[in-house]
Scaffold this active site. Sequence first.
Site, PDB file in Angstrom:
ATOM      1  N   LYS A  91       0.835  -1.211   0.000  1.00 59.79           N
ATOM      2  CA  LYS A  91       0.000   0.000   0.000  1.00 59.79           C
ATOM      3  C   LYS A  91       0.864   1.253   0.000  1.00 59.79           C
ATOM      4  CE  LYS A  91      -1.595  -1.335   3.890  1.00 59.79           C
ATOM      5  NZ  LYS A  91      -2.294  -1.612   5.165  1.00 59.79           N
ATOM      6  N   THR A 125      -7.010  10.216   7.728  1.00 60.26           N
ATOM      7  CA  THR A 125      -6.599   8.947   7.116  1.00 60.26           C
ATOM      8  C   THR A 125      -6.291   7.870   8.154  1.00 60.26           C
ATOM      9  OG1 THR A 125      -4.322   9.699   7.045  1.00 60.26           O
ATOM     10  CG2 THR A 125      -5.614  10.017   5.044  1.00 60.26           C
ATOM     11  N   GLY A 160      -6.734   4.756  10.056  1.00 65.99           N
ATOM     12  CA  GLY A 160      -7.573   3.569   9.880  1.00 65.99           C
ATOM     13  C   GLY A 160      -7.753   3.139   8.436  1.00 65.99           C
ATOM     14  N   THR A 161      -7.055   3.790   7.508  1.00 64.55           N
ATOM     15  CA  THR A 161      -7.220   3.397   6.093  1.00 64.55           C
ATOM     16  C   THR A 161      -6.771   1.952   5.858  1.00 64.55           C
ATOM     17  OG1 THR A 161      -5.118   4.506   5.705  1.00 64.55           O
ATOM     18  CG2 THR A 161      -7.084   5.656   4.944  1.00 64.55           C
ATOM     19  N   GLY A 162      -5.662   1.576   6.503  1.00 68.48           N
ATOM     20  CA  GLY A 162      -5.111   0.234   6.280  1.00 68.48           C
ATOM     21  C   GLY A 162      -6.059  -0.841   6.802  1.00 68.48           C
ATOM     22  N   CYS A 163      -6.564  -0.624   8.020  1.00 70.52           N
ATOM     23  CA  CYS A 163      -7.485  -1.608   8.624  1.00 70.52           C
ATOM     24  C   CYS A 163      -8.742  -1.731   7.759  1.00 70.52           C
ATOM     25  CB  CYS A 163      -7.906  -1.160  10.025  1.00 70.52           C
ATOM     26  SG  CYS A 163      -6.517  -0.808  11.108  1.00 70.52           S
TER      27      CYS A 163
HETATM   28  N1  LIG Z   1      -4.960  10.410   1.071  1.00 73.96           N
HETATM   29  C1  LIG Z   1      -5.357   9.291   0.486  1.00 73.96           C
HETATM   30  N2  LIG Z   1      -6.190   9.331  -0.583  1.00 73.96           N
HETATM   31  C2  LIG Z   1      -6.612   8.199  -1.186  1.00 73.96           C
HETATM   32  N3  LIG Z   1      -6.253   6.985  -0.783  1.00 73.96           N
HETATM   33  C3  LIG Z   1      -5.421   6.860   0.278  1.00 73.96           C
HETATM   34  C4  LIG Z   1      -4.927   8.007   0.968  1.00 73.96           C
HETATM   35  N4  LIG Z   1      -4.122   7.580   1.987  1.00 73.96           N
HETATM   36  C5  LIG Z   1      -4.138   6.235   1.937  1.00 73.96           C
HETATM   37  N5  LIG Z   1      -4.880   5.790   0.897  1.00 73.96           N
HETATM   38  C6  LIG Z   1      -5.156   4.414   0.513  1.00 73.96           C
HETATM   39  O1  LIG Z   1      -5.596   3.755   1.706  1.00 73.96           O
HETATM   40  C7  LIG Z   1      -5.174   2.403   1.707  1.00 73.96           C
HETATM   41  C8  LIG Z   1      -4.354   2.143   2.963  1.00 73.96           C
HETATM   42  O2  LIG Z   1      -3.037   2.569   2.751  1.00 73.96           O
HETATM   43  P1  LIG Z   1      -2.016   3.073   3.833  1.00 73.96           P
HETATM   44  O3  LIG Z   1      -2.525   4.335   4.438  1.00 73.96           O
HETATM   45  O4  LIG Z   1      -0.705   3.103   3.164  1.00 73.96           O
HETATM   46  O5  LIG Z   1      -2.081   1.895   4.906  1.00 73.96           O
HETATM   47  P2  LIG Z   1      -1.829   1.918   6.472  1.00 73.96           P
HETATM   48  O6  LIG Z   1      -3.026   2.568   7.090  1.00 73.96           O
HETATM   49  O7  LIG Z   1      -1.685   0.498   6.819  1.00 73.96           O
HETATM   50  O8  LIG Z   1      -0.599   2.730   6.687  1.00 73.96           O
HETATM   51  C9  LIG Z   1      -4.382   2.237   0.417  1.00 73.96           C
HETATM   52  O9  LIG Z   1      -5.219   1.720  -0.587  1.00 73.96           O
HETATM   53  C10 LIG Z   1      -3.945   3.645   0.066  1.00 73.96           C
HETATM   54  O10 LIG Z   1      -3.672   3.804  -1.301  1.00 73.96           O
HETATM   55  C1  LIG Z   2      -5.563  -1.086  17.320  1.00 73.29           C
HETATM   56  C2  LIG Z   2      -4.959  -0.562  16.060  1.00 73.29           C
HETATM   57  N1  LIG Z   2      -4.806  -1.362  15.003  1.00 73.29           N
HETATM   58  C3  LIG Z   2      -4.275  -0.887  13.848  1.00 73.29           C
HETATM   59  C4  LIG Z   2      -3.849   0.416  13.751  1.00 73.29           C
HETATM   60  C5  LIG Z   2      -3.220   0.922  12.479  1.00 73.29           C
HETATM   61  O1  LIG Z   2      -4.004   1.900  11.830  1.00 73.29           O
HETATM   62  P1  LIG Z   2      -3.314   3.154  11.167  1.00 73.29           P
HETATM   63  O2  LIG Z   2      -2.149   2.661  10.369  1.00 73.29           O
HETATM   64  O3  LIG Z   2      -4.338   3.765  10.269  1.00 73.29           O
HETATM   65  O4  LIG Z   2      -2.933   4.052  12.324  1.00 73.29           O
HETATM   66  C6  LIG Z   2      -3.999   1.249  14.883  1.00 73.29           C
HETATM   67  N2  LIG Z   2      -3.601   2.511  14.869  1.00 73.29           N
HETATM   68  N3  LIG Z   2      -4.550   0.732  16.027  1.00 73.29           N
HETATM   69 MG   LIG Z   3      -2.309   4.679   7.315  1.00 68.24          MG
END
Ligand SMILES: Nc1ncnc2c1ncn2[C@@H]1O[C@H](COP(=O)(O)OP(=O)(O)O)[C@@H](O)[C@H]1O
Ligand SMILES: Cc1ncc(COP(=O)(O)O)c(N)n1
Ligand SMILES: [Mg+2]
Length: 557
Positions: free
Chosen positions: A236, A269, A271-274
């Site tokens: 990602k 943003t 929680g996007t990954g979860c």
């Molecule tokens: N500002 C944004 N606009 C659109 N998509 C986003 C944005 N930030 C993250 N994403 C998307 O959200 C999803 C989670 O990515 P990311 O944020 O890298 O994960 P994590 O939360 O695990 O760090 C991916 O599909 C990424 O492309």
């Molecule tokens: C309990 C828990 N699980 C997962 C994430 C990761 O989420 P993010 O990468 O968006 O902070 C988090 N912050 N807290």
């Molecule tokens: Mg993130």
Amino acid sequence: MWGEGFSLNIALCVSVPQGFRQSKGLSLLLVNSRINRNKHTRIFMEMQGNGSPTTSNQSTINIPHVLTVAGSDSGAGAGIQADLKACAARGVYCSTVITAVTAQNTVGVQGVNVVPEDFVAEQMKSVLSDMHVDVVKTGMLPSIGIVKILHQHLREYPVRALVVDPVMVSTSGDVLAGPSVLAGFREDLLPMADIITPNLKEASALLDGVKIKTVSDMRSAAKLLHDMGVRNVLVKGGDLPDSLDAVDIFFDGEHLYELRSSRIKTRNTHGTGCTLASCIAAELAKGASMLEAVKVAKCFVETALDYSKEIFIGNGPQGPFDHLMKLKSNAHNSGRQVRFNPSDLFLYAVTDSGMNRRWGHSISDAVKAAVQGGATIVQLREKDIDTRDFVEAAKSCLQICRAHGVPLLINDRIDVALACDADGVHIGQSDMPAHTARALLGPEKIIGVSCKTPEQAEQAWIAGADYIGCGGVYPTNTKANNLTVGLDGLKTVCLASKLPVVAIGGIKVSNARPVMEIGVPNLKGVAVVSAIFDSECVLTETRKLHAVLTEATAAVK
Ligand SMILES: Nc1ncnc2c1ncn2[C@@H]1O[C@H](COP(=O)(O)OP(=O)(O)O)[C@@H](O)[C@H]1O
Ligand SMILES: Cc1ncc(COP(=O)(O)O)c(N)n1
Ligand SMILES: [Mg+2]
């Protein structure tokens, strides 16, 4: 291995969790909140004293089910809370095994309390031994012991797919799982997983610190991770520089896909990954192929971020977003707090393309004048217009109406109402049944139904309508072959109706007063077409009618 040919059983069937069977005499009413007045659409499930469920209709529904094994986020932006919301938004049941409780907000993670391993195991057993789980999704796995427990349980209770989000560090930079879990991921989970979804830092950690800074680095990382034995990899790119699109790299062992969406400019943003991983799991549970599931999930995250880009929760740098935007239909964009207020029926303006043509008015000019003149609700009734033009006109009228806090309804065309996100529809007795319209439009939209008799008014109420239109009160040319019910007929229907009523049919400035004076509290206003639109100056005519209605209402009180 995840297959493509899975067919989903959405027949009429309600499966009863075994746990319920212990409670004797429990009566469970499954009703949609919008239709709980409907004695015909209730589904009853009664648990008999002997513990076996009986249903009034013998069929059951298998609901797609995701189990999330993750940490709780007190701020509810990420973790278990995000997973529950994402699955709910995608229409999938979600059960939970909590691995850690975090004290967390939009500033960062203030504390982590890891749940004892044997209690994580107990939760897993409770869920997996009882419920049919389609897909397991993992998030924060804070210790190698918990990884091992998960591994054992998945061997004992195999599921159709495993989605591993290798959560290590929160967006705020706080450690959620130390490097000691890496061995567990590599040895136990990756070979079992159907997909792994690391962000840039997590991919780097899994690959012993290799630098991942560019899309090209992400491509190489996806291949290297695949070599570690996982079937599909999604690296990602949320953490790529802000100047770049949100690019994710998907690799299924054969093809590399660069999945690109615009980068939404927002602080929300967290929680996007979860959410992404839970959405993938939800789509897999519904039967999607892996690539389809990933694409839908990415699109869902982008849409939710865009919808929530301006919401403000918490004072820290990383806010949560709104997963359940579909339930709200632009509520906070429109500024409308209340879904439907019966007093909106006071001066109900119904457009007519023929009249607009005659006077050289565009639909939006006519609507603007009506709203400025005091119309409290607008219905677009465009019988002879191309669908494409109708949607465009509806969108511009919607902007005008929203700016004035006036709801906009569409006559007959549920598709047009959905396409432009109008506030609702008005339907007649020979249009789509109101309960079908309600199912299509959801609980938030306004539905009005034309009724001439007490029986029709009763049916409209049962079907979940919000108001009824009753008429023709006076003879009218606007609608061909329209039976005139008269003031008496109107009164009879109002007295029988449990819903608020708007009177329609031949009403104009000169005869509106007796209508408002019939003295029935649920008559909330009048709907007019020619009285205001069959005129050169719609604004003036609407103002005149508004004044008459206001006077008549004051006199009645
Ligand atoms: N500002 C944004 N606009 C659109 N998509 C986003 C944005 N930030 C993250 N994403 C998307 O959200 C999803 C989670 O990515 P990311 O944020 O890298 O994960 P994590 O939360 O695990 O760090 C991916 O599909 C990424 O492309
Ligand atoms: C309990 C828990 N699980 C997962 C994430 C990761 O989420 P993010 O990468 O968006 O902070 C988090 N912050 N807290
Ligand atoms: Mg993130």
